[in-house]
Structures are given as structure tokens and as C-alpha cells.
Design an enzyme around this catalytic site. Structure first.
Site, PDB file in Angstrom:
ATOM      1  N   ASP A  96      -1.667   7.971   9.915  1.00  0.00           N
ATOM      2  CA  ASP A  96      -2.477   7.780   8.721  1.00  0.00           C
ATOM      3  C   ASP A  96      -3.574   6.732   8.876  1.00  0.00           C
ATOM      4  O   ASP A  96      -4.024   6.143   7.906  1.00  0.00           O
ATOM      5  CB  ASP A  96      -1.540   7.369   7.576  1.00  0.00           C
ATOM      6  CG  ASP A  96      -0.631   6.206   7.986  1.00  0.00           C
ATOM      7  OD1 ASP A  96      -1.013   5.457   8.904  1.00  0.00           O
ATOM      8  OD2 ASP A  96       0.447   6.047   7.390  1.00  0.00           O
ATOM      9  N   GLU A 118       3.616  13.252  12.678  1.00  0.00           N
ATOM     10  CA  GLU A 118       4.116  12.433  11.559  1.00  0.00           C
ATOM     11  C   GLU A 118       3.408  12.846  10.265  1.00  0.00           C
ATOM     12  O   GLU A 118       2.834  12.027   9.537  1.00  0.00           O
ATOM     13  CB  GLU A 118       3.957  10.933  11.820  1.00  0.00           C
ATOM     14  CG  GLU A 118       4.901  10.085  10.969  1.00  0.00           C
ATOM     15  CD  GLU A 118       4.676   8.584  11.131  1.00  0.00           C
ATOM     16  OE1 GLU A 118       3.540   8.114  11.011  1.00  0.00           O
ATOM     17  OE2 GLU A 118       5.665   7.876  11.365  1.00  0.00           O
ATOM     18  N   GLU A 132      -3.851   4.328   3.617  1.00  0.00           N
ATOM     19  CA  GLU A 132      -3.111   5.294   4.448  1.00  0.00           C
ATOM     20  C   GLU A 132      -2.664   6.535   3.686  1.00  0.00           C
ATOM     21  O   GLU A 132      -2.633   7.636   4.236  1.00  0.00           O
ATOM     22  CB  GLU A 132      -1.899   4.613   5.096  1.00  0.00           C
ATOM     23  CG  GLU A 132      -2.254   3.657   6.231  1.00  0.00           C
ATOM     24  CD  GLU A 132      -2.694   2.285   5.774  1.00  0.00           C
ATOM     25  OE1 GLU A 132      -2.738   2.033   4.553  1.00  0.00           O
ATOM     26  OE2 GLU A 132      -3.014   1.451   6.644  1.00  0.00           O
ATOM     27  N   HIS A 198       1.452  -7.834   7.446  1.00  0.00           N
ATOM     28  CA  HIS A 198       0.049  -7.636   7.790  1.00  0.00           C
ATOM     29  C   HIS A 198      -0.686  -6.699   6.841  1.00  0.00           C
ATOM     30  O   HIS A 198      -1.893  -6.591   6.887  1.00  0.00           O
ATOM     31  CB  HIS A 198      -0.076  -7.058   9.213  1.00  0.00           C
ATOM     32  CG  HIS A 198       0.248  -5.596   9.283  1.00  0.00           C
ATOM     33  ND1 HIS A 198       1.518  -5.114   9.114  1.00  0.00           N
ATOM     34  CD2 HIS A 198      -0.537  -4.504   9.466  1.00  0.00           C
ATOM     35  CE1 HIS A 198       1.505  -3.793   9.205  1.00  0.00           C
ATOM     36  NE2 HIS A 198       0.275  -3.392   9.414  1.00  0.00           N
ATOM     37  N   ARG A 200      -2.717  -4.632   4.194  1.00  0.00           N
ATOM     38  CA  ARG A 200      -3.890  -4.916   3.363  1.00  0.00           C
ATOM     39  C   ARG A 200      -3.502  -5.279   1.931  1.00  0.00           C
ATOM     40  O   ARG A 200      -4.031  -6.219   1.350  1.00  0.00           O
ATOM     41  CB  ARG A 200      -4.752  -3.649   3.371  1.00  0.00           C
ATOM     42  CG  ARG A 200      -6.130  -3.732   2.865  1.00  0.00           C
ATOM     43  CD  ARG A 200      -6.828  -2.408   3.116  1.00  0.00           C
ATOM     44  NE  ARG A 200      -6.877  -2.108   4.543  1.00  0.00           N
ATOM     45  CZ  ARG A 200      -7.837  -2.504   5.360  1.00  0.00           C
ATOM     46  NH1 ARG A 200      -8.846  -3.187   4.880  1.00  0.00           N
ATOM     47  NH2 ARG A 200      -7.812  -2.213   6.642  1.00  0.00           N
ATOM     48  N   HIS A 230      -0.144 -11.304  13.052  1.00  0.00           N
ATOM     49  CA  HIS A 230      -1.215 -10.325  13.268  1.00  0.00           C
ATOM     50  C   HIS A 230      -2.542 -11.055  13.464  1.00  0.00           C
ATOM     51  O   HIS A 230      -2.779 -12.074  12.807  1.00  0.00           O
ATOM     52  CB  HIS A 230      -1.288  -9.423  12.027  1.00  0.00           C
ATOM     53  CG  HIS A 230      -1.944  -8.108  12.253  1.00  0.00           C
ATOM     54  ND1 HIS A 230      -3.303  -7.959  12.270  1.00  0.00           N
ATOM     55  CD2 HIS A 230      -1.420  -6.874  12.469  1.00  0.00           C
ATOM     56  CE1 HIS A 230      -3.594  -6.677  12.484  1.00  0.00           C
ATOM     57  NE2 HIS A 230      -2.466  -5.999  12.608  1.00  0.00           N
TER      58      HIS A 230
HETATM   59  N1  UDP Z   1       4.736  -4.236  17.108  1.00  0.00           N
HETATM   60  C1  UDP Z   1       4.633  -4.708  18.406  1.00  0.00           C
HETATM   61  N2  UDP Z   1       4.370  -6.038  18.583  1.00  0.00           N
HETATM   62  C2  UDP Z   1       4.194  -6.898  17.548  1.00  0.00           C
HETATM   63  C3  UDP Z   1       4.284  -6.396  16.221  1.00  0.00           C
HETATM   64  C4  UDP Z   1       4.545  -5.047  16.035  1.00  0.00           C
HETATM   65  O1  UDP Z   1       4.789  -3.961  19.372  1.00  0.00           O
HETATM   66  O2  UDP Z   1       3.947  -8.086  17.784  1.00  0.00           O
HETATM   67  C5  UDP Z   1       5.003  -2.799  16.899  1.00  0.00           C
HETATM   68  C6  UDP Z   1       6.177  -2.488  15.984  1.00  0.00           C
HETATM   69  O3  UDP Z   1       7.389  -2.501  16.698  1.00  0.00           O
HETATM   70  C7  UDP Z   1       5.808  -1.124  15.442  1.00  0.00           C
HETATM   71  C8  UDP Z   1       4.309  -1.186  15.371  1.00  0.00           C
HETATM   72  O4  UDP Z   1       3.900  -2.232  16.243  1.00  0.00           O
HETATM   73  O5  UDP Z   1       6.162  -0.071  16.308  1.00  0.00           O
HETATM   74  C9  UDP Z   1       3.916  -1.470  13.961  1.00  0.00           C
HETATM   75  O6  UDP Z   1       2.581  -1.659  13.893  1.00  0.00           O
HETATM   76  P1  UDP Z   1       1.927  -2.180  12.570  1.00  0.00           P
HETATM   77  O7  UDP Z   1       2.894  -3.039  11.842  1.00  0.00           O
HETATM   78  O8  UDP Z   1       0.618  -2.734  12.973  1.00  0.00           O
HETATM   79  O9  UDP Z   1       1.627  -0.829  11.780  1.00  0.00           O
HETATM   80  P2  UDP Z   1       2.473   0.116  10.830  1.00  0.00           P
HETATM   81  O10 UDP Z   1       3.825   0.309  11.387  1.00  0.00           O
HETATM   82  O11 UDP Z   1       2.501  -0.519   9.478  1.00  0.00           O
HETATM   83  O12 UDP Z   1       1.688   1.365  10.850  1.00  0.00           O
END
Ligand code: UDP
Length: 348
Positions: A96, A118, A132, A198, A200, A230
Site C-alpha cells: 500500500d 498482499e 495507505e 513511525h 504519519r 525511524h
Molecule cells: N524493520 C527493520 N528494521 C527496523 C525497523 C523495522 O527491519 O529497524 C522491519 C520490520 O521488521 C518490518 C518492517 O521493517 O518488517 C516494517 O516497516 P515499517 O514499520 O517501516 O512499515 P509498515 O510495516 O508499517 O508498512
């Protein structure tokens, strides 16, 4: 020819199993990195091979953070250029993000089929998560093939009269299993609480949320709170608020290290989508710092608690060890293989 598009950390994490499965089948494909999260790319670039195409140049050399519109325009322009010069039968997008939405839209305009990995996650609230929810609804409208990660996601797609939707599981389980098999022994050695914030929608609440973390840490000196922070400046500007000794702020970590942090955590506090799923893979309780989640499965099996912006109300709940779950609602770890089976008809 198949094109796999990614631009952010979660897309790379959720698409590397598909890339591995395509390679295993000896199928031809190309990859493109849009550069959307160029600042997090180094942490995850080893999960995928050097991309065949990159738009990263348009995201380099700028001090300021791109707005949604700026990112969208840059990716659209570069995608248009790519599709003008190269022929693809199908473009695979994931989730997304602005990358997924922009690449899918430009592919559609160029008459290229879109496969959505997904697909079908919904909160039915355009403001949560923003943007998203809009991005994935738009992708569902134009994609030709939809890979649903859960039964609920497939139901959502069926309700929208979307055909060519298939339940395959979430590739996050494949990704976690890939690294679980390579992990050295470990376990809950201390009371580490993993925190990521993190989103928004939470930027305006960060002062309040960080103050709650301060309180949690000072009231519970036995806890060690670990926050991989982040790089977004809207988050970084609040880091000074966290000053208690048992709060450890670290830089973002690579994926294997992140999975170790999840595995070794006592419980998790997060607004991330992916970590709600990964927490479930490791049978961890997750305090979800959101108003709504498009991953109701974690809540339904008793591993998630949605708190809005009131983290502290779930701490007593989080400290109670979870019951073990019989089977993951996110799939059996073979989602990527199933996706590749469906894609076979498109690869040339
Ligand atoms: N993640 C990572 N290192 C970090 C923080 C998060 O590898 O320092 C991974 C986490 O395990 C997950 C993904 O990044 O698989 C999540 O990304 P984010 O939180 O940016 O996005 P969202 O999941 O909300 O789409």
C-alpha cells in the site's frame, strides 16, 4: 517479462521471498527500486539482488523529506520513462505504499497488467492508515490479479466484486521462516520491550507517546525499552524527550537483527503494520498504537491490543504471557511459491 517493483523497507522484506521463488523456478524477471525510502535502503538491500532498474537518483541529494505528492510524481515520471523504453507483461507491486500505488497506476495507463501482493487489507477508513488505505483500494481497482494474505482479505475483495483473487498467505511468514531457520539459539533473556513508532497519523501525538514511554520506563526499572528510531525528521525531533536510563534509542537495524529483537522481546509496542504480523510469527503480544488496524487477525487471536494513543492502558495485559497459537492466521510460509505458480502464465 515480469517486473517486481519496490521502494520501501517493508516492500523489500515482503518481496524477497517472491524473488527467491522466481529464481528457484528459473523464471525470467526484472526488478526496479524506486528510491522512495532511500534512507533505509542500506539496511535491507542485501535481501534482494542489485535491482535491474532504479529511480533512486530522483530521491538523492535533497535534505528535506519528500511530501507524498512529490514522491508520487517522481515515481510516476520515472515509471513512465521505464515503461516507454521496456516491455513488461506484468508488474508485481506489494502492499500500500506510494511506490506500489504510483507504479501500478502508470503500468495500468501503459496497458501493462498489475499483480498485487498482499491485496484486500481494509479498515474502510481512508484516514487510518493514511494514505495507505487509499493506495491499496486504488490498486485493487486496477490490478488484474490479487494475492490475498488472509481469509478476511479475500472476503474483503469478494465483497468488492473483485475477480482473480487468490488466498496465498502473507509473504512475511516466508520471510520470517527464512531467517528463523538461520537464527542461532535465543530467547527472552531479559525484559526487553521493543518499540517502533513511525506512522504519519502518530506524528502529531509523538510528544504524548514518548512521555508515556518515559513513564513506563521509570515506573518499571526492570524493563529495557529498545526503540529503533525511524530516520523521518518528524520523529527524530522528539528523541530528546526520551532520557530515562532504561530506554535505549538505536538506529534502524537490518532485517535479521530486527527479527532477533522481536524474538527476544517481552512484548512489543508498535504502530507498524508488518510488526503486527511478525509479532504473531513469534507469539508475542503487540500493543498496537493506532486507532484502527487492517490486520484484525492479530487482535482476534489474542496477541494484539489496539490502544489508540494510550499505550499505558495495555501494559498489564501485555505482561501476561500469551497462550500459544495453533496456526498462524497469516499463512503457512509458502505464499511466495503459490504467487509464482499464478505468475507463471505471465512470464515470457
Ligand atoms: N524493520 C527493520 N528494521 C527496523 C525497523 C523495522 O527491519 O529497524 C522491519 C520490520 O521488521 C518490518 C518492517 O521493517 O518488517 C516494517 O516497516 P515499517 O514499520 O517501516 O512499515 P509498515 O510495516 O508499517 O508498512
Amino acid at each position: 517479462m515480469i517486473l517486481i517493483a519496490f521502494g520501501t523497507r517493508p516492500e523489500i522484506i515482503k518481496l524477497f521471498p517472491v524473488i527467491n521463488a522466481l529464481n528457484k523456478q528459473g523464471m525470467e524477471f526484472r526488478t526496479v527500486f524506486t528510491g522512495q525510502q532511500i534512507d533505509l535502503y542500506d539496511d535491507v538491500k542485501d535481501l534482494v539482488y542489485e535491482p535491474d532498474f532504479t529511480f533512486a537518483d530522483s530521491f538523492l541529494g535533497e535534505q528535506k523529506h519528500n511530501t507524498l505528492g512529490e514522491s508520487f510524481i517522481k515515481i510516476c515520471k520515472a515509471a513512465e520513462n521505464l515503461f516507454r523504453k521496456n516491455t513488461f507483461d506484468i508488474v508485481v507491486v506489494q502492499g500500500d505504499t506510494t511506490t506500489a500505488c504510483a507504479v501500478a497506476q502508470v503500468a495500468f495507463y501503459n496497458g501493462i497488467k498489475v499483480a498485487h501482493v498482499e491485496a484486500g487489507l481494509r479498515t474502510y477508513d481512508m484516514a487510518n492508515p493514511y494514505p495507505e488505505e487509499f493506495n491499496r483500494v486504488l490498486i485493487s481497482k486496477l490490478a488484474s490479479i490479487h494475492f490475498a494474505p488472509t481469509k478476511q482479505a479475500l472476503i474483503n475483495l469478494n465483497h468488492e466484486n473483485i475477480s482473480d483473487a487468490y488466498l496465498v498467505g502473507n509473504t512475511i511468514v516466508d520471510a520470517v521462516n527464512f531467517y528463523k531457520a538461520r537464527m542461532s539459539y535465543g530467547g527472552v533473556s531479559s525484559k526487553k520491550v521493543l518499540v517502533t513508532l513511525h506512522r504519519r497519523e502518530n506524528h502529531i501525538h509523538l510528544q504524548k507517546l514518548f512521555d508515556q514511554l518515559q513513564l513506563l520506563a521509570s515506573d518499571n526499572p526492570d524493563l529495557e525499552i529498545i526503540l529503533p528510531i525511524h530516520p523521518n525528521p518528524n520523529i527524530q525531533k522528539h528523541r530528546e524527550r526520551l532520557s530515562v536510563a532504561n530506554i535505549r534509542i538505536i538506529n534502524p537495524v537490518g532485517y535479521p537483527a530486527m527479527l532477533k529483537l522481536i524474538r527476544d522481546s517481552y512484548f512489543i509496542i508498535t504502530d507498524s503494520g508488518g510488526i503486527q504480523e511478525e509479532g504473531t510469527c513469534f507469539n508475542k503480544k503487540v500493543i498496537v498504537v493506532r486507532e484502527k488496524t487492517e490486520r484484525p487477525e492479530t487482535i482476534d487471536i489474542g496477541l494484539g491490543f489496539i490502544v489508540g494513543q494510550d499505550i499505558l492502558k495495555a501494559i498489564d495485559w501485555a505482561k501476561i504471557p500469551p497462550a500459544s497459537i495453533a496456526e498462524s492466521p497469516y499463512g503457512d510460509g509458502h505464499a511466495a511459491e503459490k504467487i509464482v505458480e499464478y505468475l507463471k502464465g505471465y512470464g515470457k
